[in-house]
Design an enzyme around this catalytic site. Structure first.
Site, PDB file in Angstrom:
ATOM      1  N   ASP A  96      15.838  38.677  24.810  1.00 38.15           N
ATOM      2  CA  ASP A  96      14.931  38.240  25.953  1.00 38.15           C
ATOM      3  C   ASP A  96      15.237  39.089  27.095  1.00 38.15           C
ATOM      4  O   ASP A  96      14.446  39.478  27.806  1.00 38.15           O
ATOM      5  CB  ASP A  96      14.966  36.597  26.180  1.00 38.15           C
ATOM      6  CG  ASP A  96      14.261  36.277  27.302  1.00 38.15           C
ATOM      7  OD1 ASP A  96      12.916  36.122  27.112  1.00 38.15           O
ATOM      8  OD2 ASP A  96      14.856  36.064  28.232  1.00 38.15           O
ATOM      9  N   HIS A  97      16.853  39.135  27.156  1.00 40.64           N
ATOM     10  CA  HIS A  97      17.462  39.657  28.144  1.00 40.64           C
ATOM     11  C   HIS A  97      17.275  41.154  28.363  1.00 40.64           C
ATOM     12  O   HIS A  97      17.303  41.883  29.372  1.00 40.64           O
ATOM     13  CB  HIS A  97      18.570  39.338  28.497  1.00 40.64           C
ATOM     14  CG  HIS A  97      18.945  37.973  29.030  1.00 40.64           C
ATOM     15  ND1 HIS A  97      20.027  37.396  29.411  1.00 40.64           N
ATOM     16  CD2 HIS A  97      18.104  36.962  29.285  1.00 40.64           C
ATOM     17  CE1 HIS A  97      20.021  36.129  29.915  1.00 40.64           C
ATOM     18  NE2 HIS A  97      18.750  35.640  29.726  1.00 40.64           N
ATOM     19  N   ASP A  98      16.844  41.657  27.248  1.00 39.04           N
ATOM     20  CA  ASP A  98      16.721  43.088  26.922  1.00 39.04           C
ATOM     21  C   ASP A  98      15.450  43.607  27.311  1.00 39.04           C
ATOM     22  O   ASP A  98      15.052  44.519  27.775  1.00 39.04           O
ATOM     23  CB  ASP A  98      17.099  43.349  25.396  1.00 39.04           C
ATOM     24  CG  ASP A  98      17.063  44.984  25.267  1.00 39.04           C
ATOM     25  OD1 ASP A  98      17.717  45.642  26.013  1.00 39.04           O
ATOM     26  OD2 ASP A  98      16.252  45.599  24.569  1.00 39.04           O
ATOM     27  N   THR A 164      12.994  47.063  31.286  1.00 38.83           N
ATOM     28  CA  THR A 164      12.108  47.804  30.379  1.00 38.83           C
ATOM     29  C   THR A 164      11.746  46.558  29.266  1.00 38.83           C
ATOM     30  O   THR A 164      12.355  45.977  28.796  1.00 38.83           O
ATOM     31  CB  THR A 164      12.768  49.187  29.565  1.00 38.83           C
ATOM     32  OG1 THR A 164      13.625  48.457  28.468  1.00 38.83           O
ATOM     33  CG2 THR A 164      13.326  50.033  30.676  1.00 38.83           C
ATOM     34  N   PHE A 166      10.655  47.632  26.365  1.00 33.95           N
ATOM     35  CA  PHE A 166      11.161  48.111  25.157  1.00 33.95           C
ATOM     36  C   PHE A 166      12.277  47.579  24.567  1.00 33.95           C
ATOM     37  O   PHE A 166      13.365  47.174  25.400  1.00 33.95           O
ATOM     38  CB  PHE A 166      11.181  49.546  25.044  1.00 33.95           C
ATOM     39  CG  PHE A 166       9.909  50.202  25.376  1.00 33.95           C
ATOM     40  CD1 PHE A 166       8.693  50.427  24.836  1.00 33.95           C
ATOM     41  CD2 PHE A 166       9.846  50.552  26.772  1.00 33.95           C
ATOM     42  CE1 PHE A 166       7.702  50.928  25.290  1.00 33.95           C
ATOM     43  CE2 PHE A 166       8.854  51.621  27.370  1.00 33.95           C
ATOM     44  CZ  PHE A 166       7.682  51.384  26.516  1.00 33.95           C
ATOM     45  N   ASP A 168      15.368  48.461  23.674  1.00 29.63           N
ATOM     46  CA  ASP A 168      16.139  49.619  23.729  1.00 29.63           C
ATOM     47  C   ASP A 168      17.486  49.544  24.172  1.00 29.63           C
ATOM     48  O   ASP A 168      18.113  50.339  24.608  1.00 29.63           O
ATOM     49  CB  ASP A 168      15.219  50.805  24.690  1.00 29.63           C
ATOM     50  CG  ASP A 168      15.263  49.953  26.121  1.00 29.63           C
ATOM     51  OD1 ASP A 168      15.829  49.019  26.218  1.00 29.63           O
ATOM     52  OD2 ASP A 168      14.570  50.403  27.100  1.00 29.63           O
ATOM     53  N   ARG A 222      22.748  38.714  34.033  1.00 28.39           N
ATOM     54  CA  ARG A 222      22.848  37.437  33.335  1.00 28.39           C
ATOM     55  C   ARG A 222      23.748  37.388  32.429  1.00 28.39           C
ATOM     56  O   ARG A 222      23.859  36.229  31.496  1.00 28.39           O
ATOM     57  CB  ARG A 222      21.531  37.046  32.656  1.00 28.39           C
ATOM     58  CG  ARG A 222      20.366  36.915  33.962  1.00 28.39           C
ATOM     59  CD  ARG A 222      19.095  37.071  33.450  1.00 28.39           C
ATOM     60  NE  ARG A 222      18.559  38.275  32.734  1.00 28.39           N
ATOM     61  CZ  ARG A 222      17.520  38.459  32.308  1.00 28.39           C
ATOM     62  NH1 ARG A 222      16.309  37.620  32.038  1.00 28.39           N
ATOM     63  NH2 ARG A 222      17.032  39.811  31.976  1.00 28.39           N
TER      64      ARG A 222
END
Length: 572
Positions: A96-98, A164, A166, A168, A222
């Site tokens: 989620d944080h990505d 982003t 994506f 990634d 975070r």
């Protein structure tokens, strides 16, 4: 805004900020862009005001009241999930944080205060009324500041995604070249670490309860929210540095920048593989994995990229559906010793919030014990019952004053103008209720609670209705959240030009792809967190069908597939 994508037309590597993934729509999925929607916003004034009024003009119930009646577990005792481990919650938060970070409105970089003696009268305040007979809180106002609106968007209010969209590994590296420069070692292509091969010091948003502790810094601000998140960050920083060393052996001709980029590309591929090959099968039904084209190929390349699909994470996914994991948060965090039986120093979850002590103490010597806790402890069941810590204590500043994560989630949906639960049932092609007894996929007890809370079945908030649904067989979530999550992850996969299974310069050679396909999250934990033995599927508890295995028995990447082949291109 005009963006020149010439340098990315044939680039083997993604841009830092996600721009130019789509050559036709360069800002699709890029950082710091508006969150698109599957359905138009439903604001009270059709433009900006939060959704606060029901179908018949009645005021929607306080979200704290909803939490007290719908999210409060009987006797404050929530059920455990006997099949899944805490890694489901940990990976869900990590991924989620990505892919999403929604900024709140701020005043000159300082927080806005909406409750108490220092309360400011600001349009950004959207406070939550607390019932006078509340079982925990003694104050009448719960803090809530609206998500920042996108300043460049005409028409109805839209929220921004700072990340982003994506998958990634931006959570590891950051989403800008400036962040890369801050985290990377320009001399080696590796990522910077501190003593004990821990994350580097200098992170923000952290509380230190021990004089020898420090605030770790990562690709996402975070990283220090809870220890399970911190240990996942650490694992991939170490994995990056391990892969750099392996690549240097087979490609001594590569400079540090190429080593960094190629390793970042492999890490991004592992993120995608773990998410679609292990995490999503642990929360969605097999039939939904097939329906939304979420299953990975075992051989050959994928040809699913569709340049007409906007991969950006949608508002309802960010503000409601993917927050289902908040009900999986456990009551405690602890260490598990190498005998896999002994638990040491269990701490209430609320005492670990924003405190990196469990991760950094003794120069990280206890990290393996923390990792063992995550992969052997049962997850909490995904249901409407939240741990007491999540409802009343997790963000507590003083006795009787704090925040309720469940109430905040419902309030955030209203802030974002999310359509009601029934509107999403219709969007998903599911039966729509015309009365409370008519609600499908919800228990009779929850139907009665919803009828007590809301004036009309059309008023039910999407988060409240979605989390109240009975999970589908073999899944962690009910039909509505399965639908929204499934559609979103389809968009993220099929709308990504750099999806790791795709053929072409954006992907990998056939031999490289087959090497990547060998890897499970268990192997990455083995390589970097000193957890041995380990079960092959760390998202499920050890069992006769998922037994402990030695790390040496788990396959890993043979980096000889990255050796230079004859006169071929210099960068595989």
């Amino acid at each position: 805004m005009e963006i020149n994508c010439d340098q990315y037309k044939d680039s083997a590597y993604r841009s830092a900020d996600g721009s130019c993934n789509s050559l036709d729509y360069p800002l699709w999925g890029a950082a710091v862009t508006p969150q698109p929607r599957y359905q138009p916003a439903q604001y009270d004034d059709e433009l900006n005001s939060p959704r606060t009024t029901g179908k018949n003009g009645d005021k929607l119930p306080s979200t704290r009241l909803i939490s007290n009646k719908l999210f409060r577990a009987p006797g404050d005792c929530t059920e455990t999930d006997h099949a899944r481990t805490l890694m489901v919650m940990a990976w869900g938060q990590f991924i989620d944080h990505d892919i999403v970070a929604t900024p709140m409105t701020q005043d000159d970089s300082s927080p806005i205060i909406c409750c108490g003696e220092s309360a400011q009268s600001r349009p950004e305040c959207f406070t939550i009324p607390i019932p006078s007979d509340d079982p925990h809180f003694t104050h009448s106002c719960m803090e809530f500041v609206r998500s920042a609106s996108d300043p460049c968007q005409a028409g109805a209010r839209e929220q921004t995604n700072e990340k982003t969209s994506f998958i990634d590994a931006g959570v590891v590296y950051g989403d800008s070249v400036e962040k890369w420069a801050e985290l990377a070692d320009a001399q080696t292509g590796g990522l910077l670490t501190s003593e004990g091969e821990l994350l580097p010091a200098g992170g923000g948003s952290c509380k230190l309860t021990n004089k020898d502790d420090f605030c770790p810094k990562a690709g996402d601000k975070r990283a220090n929210v809870v220890p399970s998140l911190g240990v996942t960050h650490l694992m991939f920083v170490r994995e990056h540095n391990r892969i750099v060393q392996e690549l240097r052996k087979v490609r001594p001709d590569w400079d540090p920048d190429t080593l960094f980029q190629e390793t970042r590309k492999i890490i991004g591929a592992l993120f995608q593989q773990i998410t679609y090959g292990e995490f999503l099968p642990s929360i969605l039904q097999e039939q939904d994995l097939v329906k939304y084209n979420l299953k990975l190929k075992r051989k050959r390349f994928s040809y699913s990229y569709d340049s007409s699909i906007n991969p950006a994470t949608k508002n309802v996914f960010n503000a409601a559906a993917f927050r289902f994991g908040h009900s999986q948060i456990p009551p405690t965090m602890a260490y598990v010793l190498r005998d896999f039986m002994t638990r040491l120093r269990p701490l209430p979850m609320e005492s670990t919030f924003k405190d990196p002590h469990m991760l950094v103490t003794q120069q990280g010597r206890l990290v393996p014990d923390l990792a063992r806790f995550i992969i052997t402890s049962n997850s909490m069941k995904t249901d409407s019952q939240f741990e007491e810590a999540v409802r009343d204590h997790l963000f507590e500043e003083s006795e009787g004053k704090g925040l309720d994560l469940g109430a905040l989630n419902v309030q955030r949906g209203r802030d974002h103008g999310l359509p009601s639960y029934n509107a999403w049932r219709k969007w998903c092609g599911l039966p729509v209720a015309t009365s409370f007894p008519d609600l499908q996929d919800i228990s009779d007890n929850h139907k009665n609670i919803l009828a007590e809370l809301y004036s009309d079945v059309e008023d039910i908030d999407v988060y409240a209705g979605g989390i109240a649904e009975i999970p589908q067989d073999g899944a962690s979530v009910g039909p509505v959240f399965s639908c929204i999550i499934g559609q979103q992850f389809k968009d993220l996969k099929d709308g990504d030009r750099y999806w790791y299974e795709n053929r072409g310069v954006e992907g990998f050679s056939s031999a490289q792809l087959q090497e990547i396909r060998k890897v499970k999250l268990a192997k990455i934990m083995c390589e970097n967190l000193d957890v041995d033995p380990i079960q092959r599927d760390v998202f499920h508890v050890p069992s006769p069908s998922n037994p402990w295995e030695t790390c040496s028995s788990l396959p890993g990447i043979n980096f000889s597939a990255w050796r230079r082949r004859g006169r071929g291109r210099g960068k595989p």
